[in-house]
Design a protein around this motif. Structure first.
Motif, short mmCIF file in Angstrom:
data_model
loop_
_atom_site.label_atom_id
_atom_site.label_comp_id
_atom_site.label_asym_id
_atom_site.label_seq_id
_atom_site.Cartn_x
_atom_site.Cartn_y
_atom_site.Cartn_z
N MET A 58 -4.01 -4.61 5.74
CA MET A 58 -3.71 -4.16 4.57
C MET A 58 -3.89 -2.72 4.36
N ASN A 59 -4.93 -2.03 4.86
CA ASN A 59 -5.16 -0.73 4.59
C ASN A 59 -4.22 0.09 5.19
N ALA A 60 -3.91 -0.33 6.50
CA ALA A 60 -3.04 0.42 7.32
C ALA A 60 -1.71 0.45 6.72
N ILE A 61 -1.17 -0.64 6.15
CA ILE A 61 0.04 -0.78 5.62
C ILE A 61 0.18 0.29 4.28
N ALA A 62 -0.89 0.20 3.41
CA ALA A 62 -0.90 0.85 2.36
C ALA A 62 -0.96 2.34 2.60
N TYR A 63 -1.50 2.79 3.57
CA TYR A 63 -1.46 4.16 3.98
C TYR A 63 -0.27 4.63 4.64
N ASN B 113 -2.45 -4.20 -5.25
CA ASN B 113 -3.04 -3.15 -4.32
C ASN B 113 -2.90 -2.04 -4.41
N LEU B 114 -3.75 -1.16 -4.66
CA LEU B 114 -3.58 0.35 -5.00
C LEU B 114 -4.20 1.20 -3.85
N LEU B 115 -3.93 2.41 -3.79
CA LEU B 115 -4.63 3.65 -3.25
C LEU B 115 -4.99 4.42 -4.65
N GLN C 195 -8.85 5.87 -1.90
CA GLN C 195 -9.43 4.57 -1.43
C GLN C 195 -8.64 3.43 -1.97
N THR C 196 -8.87 2.03 -1.02
CA THR C 196 -8.17 1.00 -1.66
C THR C 196 -9.12 0.20 -2.48
N ARG C 197 -7.89 -0.24 -3.55
CA ARG C 197 -8.74 -1.20 -4.51
C ARG C 197 -7.60 -2.25 -4.67
N GLN C 198 -8.20 -3.43 -4.98
CA GLN C 198 -7.46 -4.78 -5.30
C GLN C 198 -7.81 -4.93 -6.60
N VAL D 231 -5.20 9.28 -9.59
CA VAL D 231 -4.25 9.40 -9.10
C VAL D 231 -3.96 8.09 -8.34
N LEU D 232 -2.88 7.31 -8.79
CA LEU D 232 -2.72 5.84 -8.60
C LEU D 232 -1.44 5.62 -7.46
N PHE D 233 -1.66 5.05 -6.49
CA PHE D 233 -0.32 4.68 -5.71
C PHE D 233 -0.44 3.37 -5.57
N VAL D 234 0.71 2.69 -5.89
CA VAL D 234 0.88 1.21 -5.77
C VAL D 234 1.34 0.81 -4.30
N SER D 235 0.68 -0.20 -3.98
CA SER D 235 1.13 -0.35 -2.37
C SER D 235 1.63 -1.64 -2.47
N GLY D 236 1.24 -2.60 -3.38
CA GLY D 236 1.95 -3.68 -3.69
C GLY D 236 1.34 -4.28 -5.12
#
Length: 198
Positions: free
Chosen positions: A1-6, A106-108, A32-35, A52-57
């Motif tokens: 999941m981490n690699a996909i988010a980045y 899932n967030l960064l 940092q990844t957060r769920q 700063v939030l980036f939504v990966s899913g």
């Protein structure tokens, strides 16, 4: 999941600036990844959380709470979108809104201060900061314009056009709150758009 988010983060950043692998590695390091589970709160109103939030899913709702405890939705943020507390950070204030996950999300997340600190380290980060600010300000201006210049039907039509994937994902009472109308009024608008069934 981490690699996909980045990877998702890189894809979005690449649309805004020409960033090298080395520069992206510097940027990625502060995230940092957060769920968060469905209905979990990411930020509570009044909390000092300059991120700063980036939504990966998943899906977030941003909302205000008035003195009577009534909630009003101000935004929905879904996959491959950013959010950041520009005003709260620069004014040194707590955030005035809450953030809740409407789905497993899932967030960064990066400390906004660390993000701003990158601006002086390389021109690409300064440009990225400007692009992010433009993105957030345009979204806010469009939201303000909709309330000042459009009626409820026009606001709903815009919502359906701009966020077609959210129409069935977001609970109707949250959409009604976002539009500044009651659930009953939203039901009427939806029936009007569908029209009589033949």
């Amino acid at each position: 999941m981490n690699a996909i988010a980045y990877r998702q983060l890189r894809d979005v950043v690449d649309k805004w600036v020409d960033i090298s692998d080395a520069e992206f590695a510097v940027l990625a390091k502060i995230f940092q990844t957060r769920q968060f589970d469905r209905n979990a709160h990411v930020v509570l109103p009044g909390q000092i959380s300059h991120k700063v939030l980036f939504v990966s899913g998943g899906l977030l709702r941003f909302y205000y709470v008035d003195s009577n405890g009534f909630e009003s939705n101000k935004a929905f943020v879904s996959a491959n979108e950013f959010a950041a507390p520009l005003a709260a950070f620069h004014l040194g204030l707590p955030v005035s809104y809450g953030v809740q996950a409407l789905e497993v999300t899932n967030l960064l997340a990066a400390n906004y201060g660390e993000f701003v600190a990158l601006f002086d380290s390389a021109p690409v980060f300064d440009r990225l900061g400007r692009k992010l600010a433009e993105y957030l300000l345009i979204r806010k201006e469009r939201r303000t314009r909709s309330f000042l210049q459009q009626d409820a039907a026009e606001r709903y039509a815009d919502f359906v056009r701009e966020y077609p994937d959210l129409v069935d994902r977001v609970p109707q009472y949250h959409i009604a709150s976002y539009l500044g109308i009651s659930e009953v009024s939203l039901s009427r608008l939806k029936r009007a758009r569908i029209g009589p069934v033949s």
